[in-house]
Design an enzyme around this catalytic site. Structure first.
Site, PDB file in Angstrom:
ATOM      1  N   ASP A   5      81.492  20.552  67.632  1.00 46.99           N
ATOM      2  CA  ASP A   5      80.527  20.682  66.535  1.00 46.99           C
ATOM      3  C   ASP A   5      79.161  20.446  67.180  1.00 46.99           C
ATOM      4  OD1 ASP A   5      78.882  20.238  64.360  1.00 46.99           O
ATOM      5  OD2 ASP A   5      79.787  18.301  63.841  1.00 46.99           O
ATOM      6  N   GLY A   7      75.432  19.993  67.267  1.00 51.13           N
ATOM      7  CA  GLY A   7      74.367  19.567  66.364  1.00 51.13           C
ATOM      8  C   GLY A   7      73.001  19.658  67.003  1.00 51.13           C
ATOM      9  N   ASN A   8      72.000  19.087  66.339  1.00 50.64           N
ATOM     10  CA  ASN A   8      70.642  19.127  66.868  1.00 50.64           C
ATOM     11  C   ASN A   8      70.482  18.267  68.125  1.00 50.64           C
ATOM     12  OD1 ASN A   8      69.390  20.841  64.891  1.00 50.64           O
ATOM     13  ND2 ASN A   8      69.718  19.170  63.437  1.00 50.64           N
ATOM     14  N   SER A   9      71.185  17.153  68.163  1.00 54.35           N
ATOM     15  CA  SER A   9      71.004  16.215  69.282  1.00 54.35           C
ATOM     16  C   SER A   9      72.225  16.139  70.194  1.00 54.35           C
ATOM     17  CB  SER A   9      70.731  14.802  68.746  1.00 54.35           C
ATOM     18  OG  SER A   9      69.761  14.819  67.731  1.00 54.35           O
ATOM     19  N   GLY A  71      73.487  24.906  56.459  1.00 57.88           N
ATOM     20  CA  GLY A  71      73.939  24.694  57.845  1.00 57.88           C
ATOM     21  C   GLY A  71      75.459  24.749  57.930  1.00 57.88           C
ATOM     22  N   ASP A  73      77.440  23.121  59.751  1.00 51.97           N
ATOM     23  CA  ASP A  73      78.064  21.791  59.785  1.00 51.97           C
ATOM     24  C   ASP A  73      78.290  21.267  58.368  1.00 51.97           C
ATOM     25  OD1 ASP A  73      75.301  21.728  59.513  1.00 51.97           O
ATOM     26  OD2 ASP A  73      75.011  19.944  60.755  1.00 51.97           O
ATOM     27  N   ARG A  74      77.343  21.548  57.468  1.00 52.96           N
ATOM     28  CA  ARG A  74      77.519  21.140  56.074  1.00 52.96           C
ATOM     29  C   ARG A  74      78.648  21.938  55.433  1.00 52.96           C
ATOM     30  NH1 ARG A  74      71.531  21.390  53.629  1.00 52.96           N
ATOM     31  NH2 ARG A  74      72.533  20.664  51.716  1.00 52.96           N
ATOM     32  N   ASP A  88      76.985  13.469  54.890  1.00 45.01           N
ATOM     33  CA  ASP A  88      77.055  13.415  56.353  1.00 45.01           C
ATOM     34  C   ASP A  88      75.804  12.673  56.833  1.00 45.01           C
ATOM     35  OD1 ASP A  88      77.310  13.778  59.062  1.00 45.01           O
ATOM     36  OD2 ASP A  88      77.678  15.932  58.963  1.00 45.01           O
TER      37      ASP A  88
END
Lengths: 205, 205
Positions: A5, A7-9, A71, A73-74, A88
């Site tokens: 997954d 993500g941004n970071s 998004g 992920d959501r 989340d």
């Protein structure tokens, strides 16, 4: 089976039941298996793709929503939830409402740690470490409590306001901590990975 | 009469009934009269002192509080209020509760514009201009509304939670806007300056 997954970071990995994360700023490690992934971060995806065989799960799902630009992920956090509220809690805190397997909408709060960074950018006097034990039933009597109270209480109040009496499913780094403030809630650190596994099974990948 | 409320970002001046502000990053103008001031910003105070005659009003007051380290701007915003809640909405939003001329405590939220900066630091996809017209009674259906809803609603909910049925006195740049969401509220852009004027009179300065 390896899942990622993105993500941004961080790259959030799931490998044979084990979970770990790697910063997107570093060169990701080389796996010799295919990686099923979802991503909200194009450049990090490209970097992982350079030396790994990636399979995008985002194209393999049906998800009912009128929300524009939700998004992935959501989407995956919500995918296994027929009725309830999905929170989340990471660098941002997303709140999404599901009813009869349809996504009704959602909101995006600042993450608890993001508050800290931001206060400090307003004034160096507002540099603090969140006091997670702050008494939320008493008016704060010093700066650290005043900031901690605001960060926590504003987060809790808007989650309460949106979720009403519905069941809340928490995930993400601060999910377990936040779930303590809600009676009708559970914490599932694998909410997204479990959806990914189901999609792999449903699609016989 | 010249007053100056020296904040983290601006010199807030009051000169013969007129109000204006100057960035603390610039060299402040030269006045040929004495300036009554309060300050939360030592370096900006020193800069103003270089070419002006300053009189500190912070030593001229009695204020009952158990709060440790209450900013002098918050003290002066509360000083004229016997009973009620004082909300100063700027780069930070302070909420303070007064009862029988005693300060009971308070909290410090991120200002509405600070949210924007912070979201952007999490992800460049979260770059947005606050939609001040967002419908707070409907779940957001896109990113800008999701962020605006979170910023506004979390702010409103915690002010409601702290203020209960007490009268709310709003001041600061976003004070007028926020006061619209509260029936039992007034907006007074001169809350701090009016306290300063009263202290000058009471002390026959």
């Amino acid at each position: 089976m390896i899942l990622c997954d993105i993500g941004n970071s961080f790259y959030h990995f799931y490998k044979d039941g084990e979970i770990f994360k790697e910063s997107v700023d570093k060169t990701p490690q080389l796996f010799n298996k295919k990686i099923y992934y979802i991503s909200v971060n194009n450049s990090a995806t490209l970097k992982l793709k350079e030396s790994n065989n990636l399979i995008d799960l985002s194209k393999r799902i049906n998800f009912n929503t009128s929300y524009n630009g939700l998004g992935i992920d959501r989407v995956f956090a919500c995918l296994n939830i027929s009725n309830g509220v999905v929170v989340d809690a990471g660098s941002a805190i997303t709140i999404d409402v599901m009813q009869n397997s349809t996504h009704l909408g959602g909101s995006i709060l600042l993450g608890l740690l993001s508050h800290k960074k931001n206060y400090n950018s307003i004034s160096n006097k507002l540099n603090f470490d969140l006091n997670r034990e702050v008494n939320l039933n008493k008016l704060p009597q010093n700066t650290i409590d005043a900031l901690s109270y605001a960060s926590l209480k504003s987060t809790i109040l808007i989650i309460k306001d949106i979720s009403k009496d519905n069941k809340i499913y928490f995930t993400g780094g601060d999910g377990q901590f936040l779930s303590k403030f809600f009676i009708n809630s559970i914490y599932d650190k694998n909410l997204i990975f479990n959806s990914m596994i189901r999609v792999i099974k449903d699609n016989k990948l």
